[in-house]
Motif scaffolding. Structure first.
Motif, PDB file in Angstrom:
ATOM      1  N   ILE A  87       8.577  -3.631  -4.002  1.00  0.00           N
ATOM      2  CA  ILE A  87       8.803  -2.921  -4.373  1.00  0.00           C
ATOM      3  C   ILE A  87       8.993  -1.954  -5.842  1.00  0.00           C
ATOM      4  N   TRP A  88       8.346  -2.976  -6.168  1.00  0.00           N
ATOM      5  CA  TRP A  88       8.526  -2.155  -8.460  1.00  0.00           C
ATOM      6  C   TRP A  88       7.239  -0.467  -8.004  1.00  0.00           C
ATOM      7  N   PRO A  89       6.035  -0.837  -7.699  1.00  0.00           N
ATOM      8  CA  PRO A  89       5.583   0.848  -7.810  1.00  0.00           C
ATOM      9  C   PRO A  89       6.767   2.157  -7.780  1.00  0.00           C
ATOM     10  N   ALA A  90       7.020   1.640  -6.386  1.00  0.00           N
ATOM     11  CA  ALA A  90       8.658   3.012  -6.185  1.00  0.00           C
ATOM     12  C   ALA A  90       9.055   2.694  -6.577  1.00  0.00           C
ATOM     13  N   GLN A  91       9.957   2.283  -7.736  1.00  0.00           N
ATOM     14  CA  GLN A  91      10.898   1.959  -8.327  1.00  0.00           C
ATOM     15  C   GLN A  91      10.600   2.469  -9.399  1.00  0.00           C
ATOM     16  N   HIS A  92       9.443   1.790 -10.215  1.00  0.00           N
ATOM     17  CA  HIS A  92       8.429   2.532 -11.372  1.00  0.00           C
ATOM     18  C   HIS A  92       8.870   3.506 -11.046  1.00  0.00           C
ATOM     19  N   GLU A  93       8.029   4.946  -9.905  1.00  0.00           N
ATOM     20  CA  GLU A  93       8.236   6.567 -10.071  1.00  0.00           C
ATOM     21  C   GLU A  93       9.198   6.793  -9.424  1.00  0.00           C
ATOM     22  N   ASN A  94      10.413   5.957  -9.388  1.00  0.00           N
ATOM     23  CA  ASN A  94      12.042   5.874  -8.781  1.00  0.00           C
ATOM     24  C   ASN A  94      11.605   7.022  -7.597  1.00  0.00           C
ATOM     25  N   VAL A  95      10.740   6.477  -5.974  1.00  0.00           N
ATOM     26  CA  VAL A  95      10.942   7.192  -4.899  1.00  0.00           C
ATOM     27  C   VAL A  95      11.579   6.977  -4.224  1.00  0.00           C
ATOM     28  N   PRO A  96      12.541   6.876  -3.905  1.00  0.00           N
ATOM     29  CA  PRO A  96      13.310   6.367  -2.545  1.00  0.00           C
ATOM     30  C   PRO A  96      13.055   5.628  -1.216  1.00  0.00           C
ATOM     31  N   VAL A  97      12.816   4.490  -0.778  1.00  0.00           N
ATOM     32  CA  VAL A  97      11.824   3.434   0.277  1.00  0.00           C
ATOM     33  C   VAL A  97      13.292   3.582   1.474  1.00  0.00           C
ATOM     34  N   LYS A  98      12.602   4.040   2.867  1.00  0.00           N
ATOM     35  CA  LYS A  98      13.961   3.757   4.079  1.00  0.00           C
ATOM     36  C   LYS A  98      12.801   3.220   4.547  1.00  0.00           C
ATOM     37  N   LEU A  99      13.918   2.770   5.076  1.00  0.00           N
ATOM     38  CA  LEU A  99      13.567   1.190   5.987  1.00  0.00           C
ATOM     39  C   LEU A  99      14.012   2.064   7.525  1.00  0.00           C
ATOM     40  N   LEU A 100      12.924   2.184   8.102  1.00  0.00           N
ATOM     41  CA  LEU A 100      13.505   2.867   9.883  1.00  0.00           C
ATOM     42  C   LEU A 100      12.570   1.809  10.961  1.00  0.00           C
ATOM     43  N   ASN A 101      13.738   2.666  11.723  1.00  0.00           N
ATOM     44  CA  ASN A 101      12.812   1.539  13.785  1.00  0.00           C
ATOM     45  C   ASN A 101      12.119   2.697  13.975  1.00  0.00           C
ATOM     46  N   THR A 102      10.835   2.357  14.065  1.00  0.00           N
ATOM     47  CA  THR A 102      10.118   3.199  15.292  1.00  0.00           C
ATOM     48  C   THR A 102      10.899   3.693  16.835  1.00  0.00           C
ATOM     49  N   MET A 103      10.934   2.658  17.131  1.00  0.00           N
ATOM     50  CA  MET A 103      11.648   1.909  18.815  1.00  0.00           C
ATOM     51  C   MET A 103      13.221   3.083  18.807  1.00  0.00           C
ATOM     52  N   GLN A 104      13.762   3.307  17.213  1.00  0.00           N
ATOM     53  CA  GLN A 104      14.798   3.937  17.501  1.00  0.00           C
ATOM     54  C   GLN A 104      15.127   5.312  16.445  1.00  0.00           C
ATOM     55  N   PRO A 105      14.329   5.813  16.219  1.00  0.00           N
ATOM     56  CA  PRO A 105      13.670   6.818  15.233  1.00  0.00           C
ATOM     57  C   PRO A 105      15.077   7.310  14.523  1.00  0.00           C
ATOM     58  N   ASP A 106      16.155   7.836  15.536  1.00  0.00           N
ATOM     59  CA  ASP A 106      17.307   8.299  14.788  1.00  0.00           C
ATOM     60  C   ASP A 106      18.081   7.821  14.577  1.00  0.00           C
ATOM     61  N   ALA A 107      18.532   6.003  14.282  1.00  0.00           N
ATOM     62  CA  ALA A 107      18.818   5.432  13.375  1.00  0.00           C
ATOM     63  C   ALA A 107      18.938   5.221  11.912  1.00  0.00           C
ATOM     64  N   THR A 140       0.977  -1.432   0.049  1.00  0.00           N
ATOM     65  CA  THR A 140       0.143   0.081   0.076  1.00  0.00           C
ATOM     66  C   THR A 140       1.032   1.373  -0.298  1.00  0.00           C
ATOM     67  N   ALA A 141       2.104   1.012   0.644  1.00  0.00           N
ATOM     68  CA  ALA A 141       2.764   2.440   0.828  1.00  0.00           C
ATOM     69  C   ALA A 141       3.595   2.750  -0.444  1.00  0.00           C
ATOM     70  N   SER A 142       4.324   1.212  -0.620  1.00  0.00           N
ATOM     71  CA  SER A 142       4.529   1.440  -1.504  1.00  0.00           C
ATOM     72  C   SER A 142       4.170   2.614  -2.985  1.00  0.00           C
ATOM     73  N   LEU A 143       3.295   2.125  -3.070  1.00  0.00           N
ATOM     74  CA  LEU A 143       1.548   2.289  -4.073  1.00  0.00           C
ATOM     75  C   LEU A 143       1.631   3.854  -4.125  1.00  0.00           C
ATOM     76  N   ILE A 144       0.942   4.179  -2.818  1.00  0.00           N
ATOM     77  CA  ILE A 144       0.258   5.662  -2.673  1.00  0.00           C
ATOM     78  C   ILE A 144       2.090   6.306  -3.138  1.00  0.00           C
ATOM     79  N   ALA A 145       2.975   6.105  -3.197  1.00  0.00           N
ATOM     80  CA  ALA A 145       4.766   6.663  -2.941  1.00  0.00           C
ATOM     81  C   ALA A 145       4.123   6.591  -4.740  1.00  0.00           C
TER      82      ALA A 145
END
Ligand code: ADP
Ligand code: ASP
Ligand code: MG
Length: 437
Positions: free
Chosen positions: A259-279, A199-204
């Motif tokens: 991954i493909w929707p984000a790749q299709h529009e060249n939107v970078p995807v970041k994987l982040l940790n809610t419990m450690q937001p600054d990592a 969903t997130a990648s399609l919206i992005a």
């Protein structure tokens, strides 16, 4: 910004999510999964109803409802917000209770599965309202759709979503449900387990977002499965192709095809940790960053099918005929190896296995090996590196490897081992390729 089940699974986590989405003033769409454990519970309720075990379903519904009442009692403080949250929980559990009384079918099951994301987003919205955080709750069922082959319709999603956003152009923050969508019949459906990432990648892609952030319970894509090996490290950067291979071949942190929707529009995807937001997390983009092996993933429950035939000798068109059988049963092939007298392929579902084997029989002798695991080694330019290959086989001396796929892609080498060697293989490769325990 997408937040997974554990990121919204407790009231204090929802507070953290509220902090994270209000850290800057950028316009954003926030995608939420169901509270952790909810979708599994809904699957259990659906299974019980499919077996016509209404009492069991009712017990499971009551248990889940009690969990939500405890959750909202802590989530919101004001009597007005609590009354609203109670009404939301009441409405969705009344729906589940009604379903136990009518005759069950697959379309109803999809309705049951949708309740988790509907509940999490409505409850989060109630909390935001109580805190005075301006937002709009965008119903995913109004714009997220799949076609008759269960494929997301990116261009229809684009059109509907941009219209909805235009209708609410005074808002800067939108909350919506991950996972759920409408199918070609207009019924409630979903993007398969783990589908909120999709969903997130399609919206992005649909809105050409500047970034698609996937917030979860770990600081990015790790080099190996942290549930299986002791020491793993986060990867700084992956190309879209590398990330897609890892997700497809078992790295559970991402939905297999998200991954493909984000790749299709060249939107970078970041994987982040809610419990450690600054990592730093992992960034997935059009460039691989460094060269060499980056990560290993494993996909188990694989079935290997070997077709042995002397008639294959010097024959053209043989592979096409074999592939047509898999096409007919809409069963994707993951790995393939050939010799002059045999072809081996792997599939990840036994849904049509008997029919496929029956149709393959005229082509030769068929052997089926169930309970196999594909181990994928993913990285940049490893498909042409003799060094990686020699290290790989050196490391895996104790493990019987039954298939190898090398050279098909510059960023993947795949091996097939029996399921019982999965853990050992991942552990050996962790030390052999990464020098980690
Ligand atoms: P969410 O509920 O946020 O969608 P998931 O449980 O779907 O989270 O995905 C996160 C989990 O994926 C991690 O807790 C971790 O155990 C698992 N995982 C499996 N392989 C990897 C990997 N290579 N890197 C990071 N996490 C992984
Ligand atoms: N809630 C759904 C699941 O558990 C979707 C998701 O979390 O991504 O599969
Ligand atoms: Mg997930």
């Amino acid at each position: 910004m997408k937040f997974g089940g554990t990121s919204v699974g407790k009231p204090e986590r929802m507070y953290q999510v509220a902090d994270l989405i209000t850290r800057d003033n950028e316009s954003k769409i926030v995608v939420l999964s169901a509270l952790s454990g909810t979708t599994n519970a809904l699957v259990g309720i659906g299974d019980a109803l499919a077996k016509n075990n209404k009492e069991d379903a009712k017990t499971q519904i009551d248990k889940l409802e009690a969990h939500y009442h405890t959750f909202i009692a802590e989530l919101v403080k004001t009597p007005a917000a609590l009354a609203k949250a109670k009404a939301i929980v009441g409405e969705h559990f009344e729906f589940l209770n009604i379903i136990t009384k009518i005759s069950f079918n697959e379309a109803l099951n999809k309705d049951i599965l949708a309740q988790g994301e509907l509940l999490s987003t409505k409850l989060f919205s109630t909390y935001l309202e109580e805190k005075g955080i301006d937002h709009y709750l965008l119903p995913a069922l109004d714009f997220m759709s799949i076609d008759a082959n269960d494929e997301p319709q990116l261009s229809a999603i684009k059109t509907k979503l941009s219209q909805l956003l235009k209708n609410h152009s005074d808002k800067k923050m939108f909350i919506t449900q991950g996972y759920i969508c409408r199918n070609s019949k207009g019924e409630v459906d979903n993007l398969k387990r783990g589908g909120s990432d999709y969903t997130a990648s399609l919206i992005a892609a649909a809105i050409k977002a500047t970034v698609c952030e996937i917030w979860t319970d770990i600081d990015g894509m790790h080099n190996n499965d942290p549930r299986i090996v002791k020491k793993t490290v986060a990867i700084e950067q992956l190309s879209f192709d590398e990330a897609a291979e890892l997700a497809y071949f078992g790295a559970k942190i991402l939905h297999p095809t998200c991954i493909w929707p984000a790749q299709h529009e060249n939107v970078p995807v970041k994987l982040l940790n809610t419990m450690q937001p600054d990592a730093a997390g992992t960034v997935i983009r059009d460039e691989a960053g460094s060269e060499g092996v980056k990560a290993i993933a494993a996909k188990d429950g694989i079935i290997a099918i070997k077709i042995k035939s002397s008639r294959m000798l010097l024959a053209y068109g043989f592979l096409r005929k074999i592939f047509e059988v898999f096409e007919k049963y809409r069963t994707p092939i993951d790995m393939i190896t050939t010799s002059e007298v045999a072809v081996s392929v792997t599939i990840d579902t036994d849904a049509n296995l008997a029919a496929i084997v029956k149709e393959l029989e005229p082509f030769g002798t068929i052997e089926v090996d169930k309970n196999q695991t594909i181990v994928s080694i993913v990285g940049n330019k490893i498909g042409s590196s003799a060094d990686v290959l020699s290290k790989l086989f050196d490391t895996l001396k104790p493990v019987p490897v039954s298939m190898v796929s090398y050279g098909g892609s510059p960023h993947n080498i795949s091996l097939l081992v029996a399921d019982q060697y999965k853990i050992q293989t991942l552990q050996l490769l962790n030390s052999g390729l990464f020098g980690l325990e």
